[in-house]
Write an enzyme that holds these catalytic residues in place. Structure first.
Site, PDB file in Angstrom:
ATOM      1  N   ASP A   8     -11.825   6.825 -58.937  1.00 28.05           N
ATOM      2  CA  ASP A   8     -10.452   7.948 -59.116  1.00 28.05           C
ATOM      3  C   ASP A   8     -11.226   9.408 -58.559  1.00 28.05           C
ATOM      4  OD1 ASP A   8     -11.013   6.449 -61.298  1.00 28.05           O
ATOM      5  OD2 ASP A   8      -9.366   8.171 -62.307  1.00 28.05           O
ATOM      6  N   GLU A  39      -5.479   8.904 -58.827  1.00 28.09           N
ATOM      7  CA  GLU A  39      -4.453   9.732 -59.634  1.00 28.09           C
ATOM      8  C   GLU A  39      -5.088  11.003 -60.425  1.00 28.09           C
ATOM      9  OE1 GLU A  39      -4.703   8.285 -64.371  1.00 28.09           O
ATOM     10  OE2 GLU A  39      -7.194   8.630 -64.216  1.00 28.09           O
ATOM     11  N   ASN A  40      -5.997  11.613 -60.265  1.00 26.09           N
ATOM     12  CA  ASN A  40      -6.789  12.897 -60.209  1.00 26.09           C
ATOM     13  C   ASN A  40      -7.161  13.673 -58.757  1.00 26.09           C
ATOM     14  OD1 ASN A  40      -8.480  10.507 -62.116  1.00 26.09           O
ATOM     15  ND2 ASN A  40      -7.361  12.863 -63.192  1.00 26.09           N
ATOM     16  N   ASN A  67      -2.534   6.131 -65.831  1.00 22.14           N
ATOM     17  CA  ASN A  67      -2.330   6.999 -66.732  1.00 22.14           C
ATOM     18  C   ASN A  67      -1.591   8.199 -65.849  1.00 22.14           C
ATOM     19  OD1 ASN A  67      -5.014   7.646 -67.376  1.00 22.14           O
ATOM     20  ND2 ASN A  67      -4.260   8.379 -68.603  1.00 22.14           N
ATOM     21  N   HIS A  68      -2.419   9.344 -64.803  1.00 21.12           N
ATOM     22  CA  HIS A  68      -2.037  10.554 -64.251  1.00 21.12           C
ATOM     23  C   HIS A  68      -1.335  10.806 -63.151  1.00 21.12           C
ATOM     24  CE1 HIS A  68      -4.853  12.793 -67.241  1.00 21.12           C
ATOM     25  NE2 HIS A  68      -5.638  12.169 -66.534  1.00 21.12           N
ATOM     26  N   HIS A 156      -6.726  -0.031 -64.698  1.00 27.71           N
ATOM     27  CA  HIS A 156      -6.778   1.110 -64.554  1.00 27.71           C
ATOM     28  C   HIS A 156      -6.915   1.300 -66.913  1.00 27.71           C
ATOM     29  CE1 HIS A 156      -7.284   5.428 -64.642  1.00 27.71           C
ATOM     30  NE2 HIS A 156      -6.252   5.459 -64.863  1.00 27.71           N
ATOM     31  N   HIS A 181     -10.544   5.096 -64.742  1.00 31.70           N
ATOM     32  CA  HIS A 181      -9.962   5.382 -65.555  1.00 31.70           C
ATOM     33  C   HIS A 181     -11.392   6.608 -66.476  1.00 31.70           C
ATOM     34  CE1 HIS A 181      -8.046   7.258 -68.941  1.00 31.70           C
ATOM     35  NE2 HIS A 181      -8.664   6.446 -69.609  1.00 31.70           N
ATOM     36  N   HIS A 183     -13.687   8.012 -66.249  1.00 33.88           N
ATOM     37  CA  HIS A 183     -15.261   8.050 -64.845  1.00 33.88           C
ATOM     38  C   HIS A 183     -16.626   8.162 -64.699  1.00 33.88           C
ATOM     39  CE1 HIS A 183     -11.063  10.919 -64.207  1.00 33.88           C
ATOM     40  NE2 HIS A 183     -10.716  10.309 -64.172  1.00 33.88           N
TER      41      HIS A 183
HETATM   42 FE   LIG Z   1      -8.927   9.671 -63.266  1.00 33.74          FE
HETATM   43 FE   LIG Z   2      -6.678   7.855 -66.114  1.00 39.95          FE
END
Ligand SMILES: [Fe+2]
Ligand SMILES: [Fe+2]
Length: 263
Positions: A8, A39-40, A67-68, A156, A181, A183
């Site tokens: 991520d 995603e981040n 999810n992001h 994820h 996910h 991290h």
């Molecule tokens: Fe993430």
């Molecule tokens: Fe996530």
């Protein structure tokens, strides 16, 4: 084939360390295919079309999310840009395949690198996560249609149990299943008995002087007060976390997985 997967990418610190380290990593590990979870990428929350293009320009072949993915709404239009071109950058950005039917984007990409066909799949777990379709049975259905021998899955998910179970469930049926996910990197990388490379979580590429990327004071305050707060990306102790997976081009079986953490 040697596959590099970067965990991520969180905010500007994450993007900068990828830019700084990627060329040397590719040389050092003779990397053929570069994958990353993004995603981040946009200050910790989602990804914009401009940032997606910036990351693809660094040499990343396919990017996954989680999810992001919808945090920056512009990404919906970016997915729409891929219509009709099966290999455009917009088509090489994935979101979890087991989201509600009819949403923008795709969770499977099938391409070729150096003449070798490969597939990348993005799925999301269901334990301590937002609702989605059953990833186990979803993957069973996807595998019926994928022709490539090299199949890479970004799972994820939050719960270690769900991730470990999915690893064993897919052993011998995919080249690699890596977790994203949380991290937080885990030290359990392994090539399972039937030739699937596995790790529970690759970890974040971003600032570790933080609470999973966010300024630590803000998160501690949230725990103490229970009050909503605007989260901001942290900046200290930036690391790149990833794995390099070596696999056989003809069988798709993984032969080696190495965990990386660069500062
Ligand atoms: Fe993430
Ligand atoms: Fe996530």
């Amino acid at each position: 084939m040697n596959i590099l997967f970067i965990g991520d990418i969180f905010g500007r610190p994450g993007r900068n360390i990828v830019k700084e380290k990627l060329p040397e990593l590719v040389r050092q590990h003779s990397v053929d295919l570069v994958l990353a979870n993004c995603e981040n990428a946009a200050a910790g929350f989602g990804i914009t079309p401009a940032l997606a293009e910036e990351l693809f320009d660094l040499g990343i072949d396919v990017m996954t999310t989680g999810n992001h993915v919808w945090d920056k709404r512009e990404i919906i239009e970016y997915f729409a840009m891929a219509d009709g071109n099966p290999h455009s950058p917009a088509r090489r950005l994935l979101r979890p395949a087991n989201f509600a039917p009819g949403l923008a984007g795709w969770g499977l990409y099938e391409g070729q690198k150096k003449g070798v066909p490969y597939a990348v799949v993005n799925l999301q777990g269901r334990v301590f996560m937002g609702s989605s379709d059953d990833p186990f049975r979803y993957m069973d259905r996807l595998l019926e249609s994928i022709k490539a021998k090299i199949i890479f899955l970004d799972f994820h998910a939050e719960a270690t149990s769900e991730k470990v179970a999915f690893g064993w469930y897919l052993d011998g049926r995919v080249t690699a299943i890596v977790g994203t996910h949380t991290h937080i990197p885990t030290a359990d990388e392994i090539v399972l008995p039937k030739g699937t490379a596995y790790i529970t979580d690759v970890g974040m590429t971003g600032p570790y002087e933080s609470v999973i990327g966010v300024k630590k004071e803000l998160v501690i305050d949230r725990f103490l007060s229970g009050m909503p707060a605007r989260f901001e990306a942290a900046s200290g102790d930036v690391r790149l976390c990833g794995v390099v997976i070596e696999c056989d081009d003809t069988t798709g079986r993984a032969t080696r997985i190495e965990r990386l953490m660069l500062r």
